[in-house]
Design a protein around this motif. Structure first.
Motif, PDB file in Angstrom:
ATOM      1  N   GLY A   1      17.504   1.913  10.338  1.00 12.13           N
ATOM      2  CA  GLY A   1      17.050   2.014   8.949  1.00 12.13           C
ATOM      3  C   GLY A   1      16.745   0.649   8.347  1.00 12.13           C
ATOM      4  N   TYR A   2      17.615  -0.330   8.588  1.00 13.82           N
ATOM      5  CA  TYR A   2      17.357  -1.682   8.076  1.00 13.82           C
ATOM      6  C   TYR A   2      16.135  -2.305   8.746  1.00 13.82           C
ATOM      7  N   LEU A   3      15.962  -2.083  10.033  1.00 17.20           N
ATOM      8  CA  LEU A   3      14.765  -2.586  10.713  1.00 17.20           C
ATOM      9  C   LEU A   3      13.503  -1.932  10.159  1.00 17.20           C
ATOM     10  N   GLU A   4      13.591  -0.671   9.809  1.00 18.10           N
ATOM     11  CA  GLU A   4      12.450   0.034   9.205  1.00 18.10           C
ATOM     12  C   GLU A   4      12.109  -0.544   7.834  1.00 18.10           C
ATOM     13  N   VAL A   5      13.128  -0.901   7.062  1.00 14.50           N
ATOM     14  CA  VAL A   5      12.885  -1.518   5.756  1.00 14.50           C
ATOM     15  C   VAL A   5      12.195  -2.866   5.938  1.00 14.50           C
ATOM     16  N   ILE A   6      12.651  -3.661   6.894  1.00 15.61           N
ATOM     17  CA  ILE A   6      12.022  -4.952   7.171  1.00 15.61           C
ATOM     18  C   ILE A   6      10.581  -4.748   7.615  1.00 15.61           C
ATOM     19  N   TRP A   7      10.353  -3.770   8.482  1.00 13.71           N
ATOM     20  CA  TRP A   7       8.996  -3.476   8.947  1.00 13.71           C
ATOM     21  C   TRP A   7       8.110  -3.030   7.780  1.00 13.71           C
ATOM     22  N   ALA A   8       8.661  -2.255   6.860  1.00  9.97           N
ATOM     23  CA  ALA A   8       7.886  -1.792   5.703  1.00  9.97           C
ATOM     24  C   ALA A   8       7.470  -2.954   4.810  1.00  9.97           C
ATOM     25  N   ILE A   9       8.329  -3.958   4.697  1.00  9.04           N
ATOM     26  CA  ILE A   9       7.997  -5.101   3.866  1.00  9.04           C
ATOM     27  C   ILE A   9       6.935  -5.965   4.532  1.00  9.04           C
ATOM     28  N   LEU A  10       7.008  -6.118   5.834  1.00  5.17           N
ATOM     29  CA  LEU A  10       6.102  -7.017   6.552  1.00  5.17           C
ATOM     30  C   LEU A  10       4.791  -6.368   6.988  1.00  5.17           C
ATOM     31  N   TRP A  11       4.695  -5.048   6.968  1.00 10.22           N
ATOM     32  CA  TRP A  11       3.515  -4.351   7.486  1.00 10.22           C
ATOM     33  C   TRP A  11       2.305  -4.562   6.581  1.00 10.22           C
TER      34      TRP A  11
ATOM     35  N   GLY B   1      13.004   4.122   5.681  1.00  7.11           N
ATOM     36  CA  GLY B   1      14.084   3.208   6.037  1.00  7.11           C
ATOM     37  C   GLY B   1      15.311   3.394   5.170  1.00  7.11           C
ATOM     38  N   VAL B   2      15.104   3.534   3.873  1.00  5.94           N
ATOM     39  CA  VAL B   2      16.233   3.751   2.961  1.00  5.94           C
ATOM     40  C   VAL B   2      16.910   5.083   3.265  1.00  5.94           C
ATOM     41  N   ALA B   3      16.124   6.109   3.584  1.00  7.16           N
ATOM     42  CA  ALA B   3      16.694   7.413   3.932  1.00  7.16           C
ATOM     43  C   ALA B   3      17.532   7.318   5.210  1.00  7.16           C
ATOM     44  N   LEU B   4      17.076   6.528   6.187  1.00  7.21           N
ATOM     45  CA  LEU B   4      17.850   6.359   7.415  1.00  7.21           C
ATOM     46  C   LEU B   4      19.162   5.623   7.154  1.00  7.21           C
TER      47      LEU B   4
ATOM     48  N   SER C   1       0.850  -1.182   0.000  1.00  7.28           N
ATOM     49  CA  SER C   1       0.000   0.000   0.000  1.00  7.28           C
ATOM     50  C   SER C   1       0.893   1.241   0.000  1.00  7.28           C
ATOM     51  N   ARG C   2       0.265   2.380  -0.007  1.00  7.80           N
ATOM     52  CA  ARG C   2       1.024   3.631   0.005  1.00  7.80           C
ATOM     53  C   ARG C   2       1.837   3.748   1.285  1.00  7.80           C
ATOM     54  N   ARG C   3       1.275   3.282   2.381  1.00  9.82           N
ATOM     55  CA  ARG C   3       1.958   3.328   3.682  1.00  9.82           C
ATOM     56  C   ARG C   3       3.243   2.486   3.646  1.00  9.82           C
ATOM     57  N   ASN C   4       3.208   1.325   2.978  1.00  5.49           N
ATOM     58  CA  ASN C   4       4.396   0.487   2.860  1.00  5.49           C
ATOM     59  C   ASN C   4       5.520   1.236   2.140  1.00  5.49           C
ATOM     60  N   TYR C   5       5.164   1.910   1.070  1.00 11.13           N
ATOM     61  CA  TYR C   5       6.178   2.640   0.317  1.00 11.13           C
ATOM     62  C   TYR C   5       6.742   3.809   1.123  1.00 11.13           C
ATOM     63  N   GLN C   6       5.914   4.467   1.918  1.00  8.93           N
ATOM     64  CA  GLN C   6       6.399   5.546   2.765  1.00  8.93           C
ATOM     65  C   GLN C   6       7.373   5.017   3.818  1.00  8.93           C
ATOM     66  N   LEU C   7       7.015   3.904   4.445  1.00  9.67           N
ATOM     67  CA  LEU C   7       7.898   3.312   5.445  1.00  9.67           C
ATOM     68  C   LEU C   7       9.203   2.839   4.801  1.00  9.67           C
TER      69      LEU C   7
END
Length: 87
Positions: free
Chosen positions: A68-78, A35-38, A25-31
């Motif tokens: 940042g890597y944890l945020e990327v993982i969270w974005a994929i799984l959310w 994460g990539v920015a971090l 969803s849009r929220r996944n892409y924002q997260l």
């Protein structure tokens, strides 16, 4: 009689949105973007300070990179929660 050969150009493909929901969803892409920015920010902090034993490059930058890597993982799984009206 031989069948005509089909190539990749002549095959018909179903449309990308033909009845299949989007994976993210849009929220996944924002997260994911956050994460990539971090991660990029963490590596930039590490590169800016040219000291090997500096506080920022030794303590702060690795923490920012791991977050940042944890945020990327969270974005994929959310996934969004299913609303009660759809049940």
């Amino acid at each position: 009689m031989a069948r005509p050969r089909t190539t990749a150009r002549t095959r018909t493909r179903p449309a990308a949105s033909a009845g299949r929901p989007m994976v993210f969803s849009r929220r996944n892409y924002q997260l994911l973007l956050l994460g990539v920015a971090l991660v990029v920010l963490g590596f930039a902090i590490m590169a800016i300070e040219h000291e090997l034993d500096g506080f920022w490059s030794r303590n702060v930058a690795p923490i920012v990179i791991v977050v940042g890597y944890l945020e990327v993982i969270w974005a994929i799984l959310w996934r969004p929660r299913a609303s009660k009206t759809t049940q």
